[in-house]
Motif scaffolding. Structure first.
Motif, PDB file in Angstrom:
ATOM      1  N   ARG A 138       0.782  -1.237   0.000  1.00 28.05           N
ATOM      2  CA  ARG A 138       0.000   0.000   0.000  1.00 28.05           C
ATOM      3  C   ARG A 138       0.815   1.290   0.000  1.00 28.05           C
ATOM      4  O   ARG A 138       0.289   2.331  -0.370  1.00 28.05           O
ATOM      5  N   VAL A 139       2.046   1.240   0.463  1.00 27.06           N
ATOM      6  CA  VAL A 139       2.855   2.462   0.525  1.00 27.06           C
ATOM      7  C   VAL A 139       4.260   2.206   0.002  1.00 27.06           C
ATOM      8  O   VAL A 139       4.674   1.061  -0.186  1.00 27.06           O
ATOM      9  N   ALA A 140       4.988   3.297  -0.214  1.00 27.70           N
ATOM     10  CA  ALA A 140       6.354   3.208  -0.723  1.00 27.70           C
ATOM     11  C   ALA A 140       7.235   2.382   0.221  1.00 27.70           C
ATOM     12  O   ALA A 140       7.025   2.358   1.440  1.00 27.70           O
ATOM     13  N   HIS A 141       8.226   1.751  -0.365  1.00 30.49           N
ATOM     14  CA  HIS A 141       9.058   0.813   0.394  1.00 30.49           C
ATOM     15  C   HIS A 141       9.733   1.463   1.600  1.00 30.49           C
ATOM     16  O   HIS A 141       9.934   0.831   2.634  1.00 30.49           O
ATOM     17  N   PHE A 142      10.082   2.760   1.483  1.00 29.91           N
ATOM     18  CA  PHE A 142      10.805   3.387   2.586  1.00 29.91           C
ATOM     19  C   PHE A 142       9.900   3.698   3.782  1.00 29.91           C
ATOM     20  O   PHE A 142      10.381   4.098   4.837  1.00 29.91           O
ATOM     21  N   LYS A 143       8.583   3.507   3.619  1.00 26.67           N
ATOM     22  CA  LYS A 143       7.654   3.714   4.732  1.00 26.67           C
ATOM     23  C   LYS A 143       7.285   2.399   5.425  1.00 26.67           C
ATOM     24  O   LYS A 143       6.508   2.400   6.376  1.00 26.67           O
ATOM     25  N   VAL A 144       7.829   1.295   4.950  1.00 26.12           N
ATOM     26  CA  VAL A 144       7.535  -0.011   5.538  1.00 26.12           C
ATOM     27  C   VAL A 144       8.426  -0.219   6.762  1.00 26.12           C
ATOM     28  O   VAL A 144       9.644  -0.139   6.661  1.00 26.12           O
ATOM     29  N   PRO A 145       7.834  -0.460   7.952  1.00 26.50           N
ATOM     30  CA  PRO A 145       8.660  -0.633   9.158  1.00 26.50           C
ATOM     31  C   PRO A 145       9.611  -1.820   9.033  1.00 26.50           C
ATOM     32  O   PRO A 145       9.189  -2.916   8.682  1.00 26.50           O
ATOM     33  N   ARG A 146      10.875  -1.547   9.323  1.00 28.41           N
ATOM     34  CA  ARG A 146      11.833  -2.645   9.321  1.00 28.41           C
ATOM     35  C   ARG A 146      11.674  -3.501  10.578  1.00 28.41           C
ATOM     36  O   ARG A 146      11.833  -4.712  10.544  1.00 28.41           O
ATOM     37  N   HIS A 147      11.385  -2.830  11.694  1.00 30.81           N
ATOM     38  CA  HIS A 147      11.237  -3.526  12.971  1.00 30.81           C
ATOM     39  C   HIS A 147       9.773  -3.481  13.406  1.00 30.81           C
ATOM     40  O   HIS A 147       9.107  -2.451  13.257  1.00 30.81           O
ATOM     41  N   VAL A 148       9.298  -4.592  13.950  1.00 26.43           N
ATOM     42  CA  VAL A 148       7.926  -4.662  14.462  1.00 26.43           C
ATOM     43  C   VAL A 148       7.964  -5.323  15.837  1.00 26.43           C
ATOM     44  O   VAL A 148       8.503  -6.422  15.989  1.00 26.43           O
TER      45      VAL A 148
END
Length: 544
Positions: free
Chosen positions: A498-508
């Protein structure tokens, strides 16, 4: 008593009172036979006379298509010669270019086109894993104002537009209606409300910022500027393209997206004198296995921006890449973008320990965030800037505009800074919780609101944490509904679609609760500290 933290950019060089179209025309008259644009991957090479003529043809095609002054024209593409052509053709007829981030997915694309009221969209068919044509088709039915979509690759509509005979009379008629204060560009910057805001910029904003950035690194028509940074951002289209064309220098596009080997090859083959990038780009080029194969001795200058540069990297850029006059810039999209810049003769410690001094015709001050009063030099406060570079406002959002620009015309950056006795500024933190990942600005609220859409997520908070490669990465603290079971990869996959790759959390991190104040406010600084401790990350001072 110390001096106040205020500085103004005194200059003997006047501001340019022209539209972008007029300025390019003047450069073409002066430098017609000199190289203007080289697209290495695409095999295109244009002189200024050829670029100006191509701009006239596309501008005439847009007029024939019914594009009026002030109409919004979207542009969704990686770096290629067509991007540059659309940039200057829209400016020539007074259309407002809407920059669409090449990393956007459908949710972001739809929002930007709808919020801006885009009527014509230019796009590449695809780039890397993004099928632009398919994504446009997916959202088009919901965009009532979008009447034309033109693809760059194998599209007869594009071929017709760029082959339109120049209509000198129609172009002159349109030019007579244009002012250099007209809006000419909308660039979306992530907002604290979760929805991006469209920073609206004029000819005067962009042309002068590009020109004076180039002035401070001594550009002339002899320079050849390698631009691997993206055009959709001010770094590429202003500090790159407009800095070059306002000086008669050559724009060199090494590849559609950043590739260290392709960039090094372009510098060597085209004998570039200037090279742009965020620090991670320079780190990648220095580490590239082909580095030693490329003769970089033509380089003398360039620009690093987006995040702080480690001192060892700066030393290598100067010594191994021959960029003795490399400059550090600081700014934001809303200020066109550059407000401060190091000079070519500044010592190394100022290029890595500061973001330079105020630019020509610009004012800066550091104020107490609570009182708004200017603090003494050496004290920390919010950095504010005023001058020709401050945007016209956020497109269609007067309330958001008034929150950012005060009654006296000062743009409040949200960054915490100090000013030394020499007028050099250092960014020491942020009032806003914005995260800068590899030069990309990300507001946690936008990612949070996206994750609220997941049926198993009842609450989420996102913070920035240190990262050796990108400077900062996102960490999402997630509270799940009772009985739900999610893995970190599930959360990332939900975002990635749904969003650009740089907005995807690396850590959860999955948690039962968030650290809160007694009044019920989430304490993000405690979340950041806990994340760093749990994941064994190396904490660094938040800088920009």
């Amino acid at each position: 008593m110390s001096a106040p933290s205020y500085a103004s950019g005194v200059s003997d060089v006047p501001l340019i009172g022209e539209t972008i179209g007029e300025n390019l025309r003047g450069t073409a008259r002066r430098c017609g036979d000199r190289d203007a644009l080289v697209a290495c991957e695409q095999g295109l090479r244009w002189t200024y006379a050829e670029l100006d003529a191509a701009v006239d043809r596309l501008a005439s095609g847009l007029l024939a298509l019914g594009v009026a002054k002030g109409d919004r024209v979207g542009l969704w593409s990686p770096n290629r010669w067509e991007w540059v052509l659309v940039q200057y053709a829209t400016a020539r007829i007074g259309a407002v270019l809407v920059n669409v981030n090449p990393a956007y997915r459908t949710h972001e694309l739809s929002y930007a086109l709808r919020q801006s009221g885009t009527s014509v969209l230019f796009a590449a068919r695809a780039f890397k894993s993004s099928d632009y044509a398919a994504m446009v088709a997916q959202v088009r039915d919901g965009l009532s104002e979008l009447r034309e979509v033109v693809l760059f690759d194998d599209d007869p509509a594009w071929e017709r537009l760029v082959a339109t005979p120049a209509d000198d009379a129609a172009l002159a008629e349109r030019a007579a209606t244009l002012s250099f204060d007209d809006p000419i560009d909308i660039q979306y910057t992530s907002g604290t409300t979760g929805a991006p805001k469209g920073a609206t910029l004029s000819h005067h904003n962009l042309l002068n910022n590009g020109f004076f950035v180039g002035e401070l690194i001594d550009y002339t028509e002899q320079d050849r500027v390698c631009i691997p940074v993206p055009f959709y951002h001010c770094f590429g289209m202003v500090m790159g393209n407009l800095a070059a064309t306002s000086h008669g220098a050559c724009m060199v596009i090494p590849a559609a997206g950043f590739d260290p080997a392709a960039t090094l090859r372009a510098v060597a083959q085209e004998r570039c004198t200037s090279l742009y990038g965020v620090p991670t780009m320079f780190i990648a080029m220095l580490a590239d296995p082909t580095f030693a194969e490329h003769d970089l001795s033509s380089l003398r200058t360039g620009i690093m921006a987006g995040s702080p540069c480690p001192i060892e990297v700066m030393k290598q850029v100067i010594d191994r890449m021959h960029m003795g006059e490399v400059s550090i810039c600081y700014g934001m999209t809303e200020t066109s973008p550059v407000s401060t810049q190091t000079r070519t003769d500044d010592p190394l410690e100022l290029r890595v320990g500061s973001v330079g001094r105020v630019g020509p015709h610009v004012e800066v001050k550091v104020v107490d965030p609570e009182t708004g009063l200017v603090v003494e030099r050496g004290q920390t406060g919010e950095l504010c800037t005023r001058g020709y570079s401050v945007m016209l406002g956020y497109w269609g959002e007067p309330e958001k505009t008034s929150e950012a620009i005060d009654a006296a015309g000062w743009m409040h950056t949200g960054d915490l800074a100090t000013m030394d006795d020499g007028g050099y500024l250092a960014i020491v933190g942020r009032i806003k919780d914005m995260v800068i990942r590899g030069g990309e600005n990300v507001y946690p609220r936008e990612v949070e609101e996206l994750l609220y859409l997941h049926e198993d997520v009842i609450d989420v908070q996102v913070v920035g944490v240190p990262d050796e490669k990108y400077g900062e990465e996102l960490c999402a603290w997630v509270r799940l509904r009772e009985g739900a079971s999610l893995e970190a990869d599930d959360v990332r996959a939900f975002c990635r679609e749904r969003v650009a790759h740089f907005k995807v959390p690396r850590h959860v991190l999955f948690v039962e609760e968030f650290p809160m104040t007694v009044t019920g406010k989430v304490q993000k600084y405690k979340m950041r500290e806990t994340t760093i401790e749990q994941l064994g990350l190396v904490a660094e001072e938040a800088t920009r």
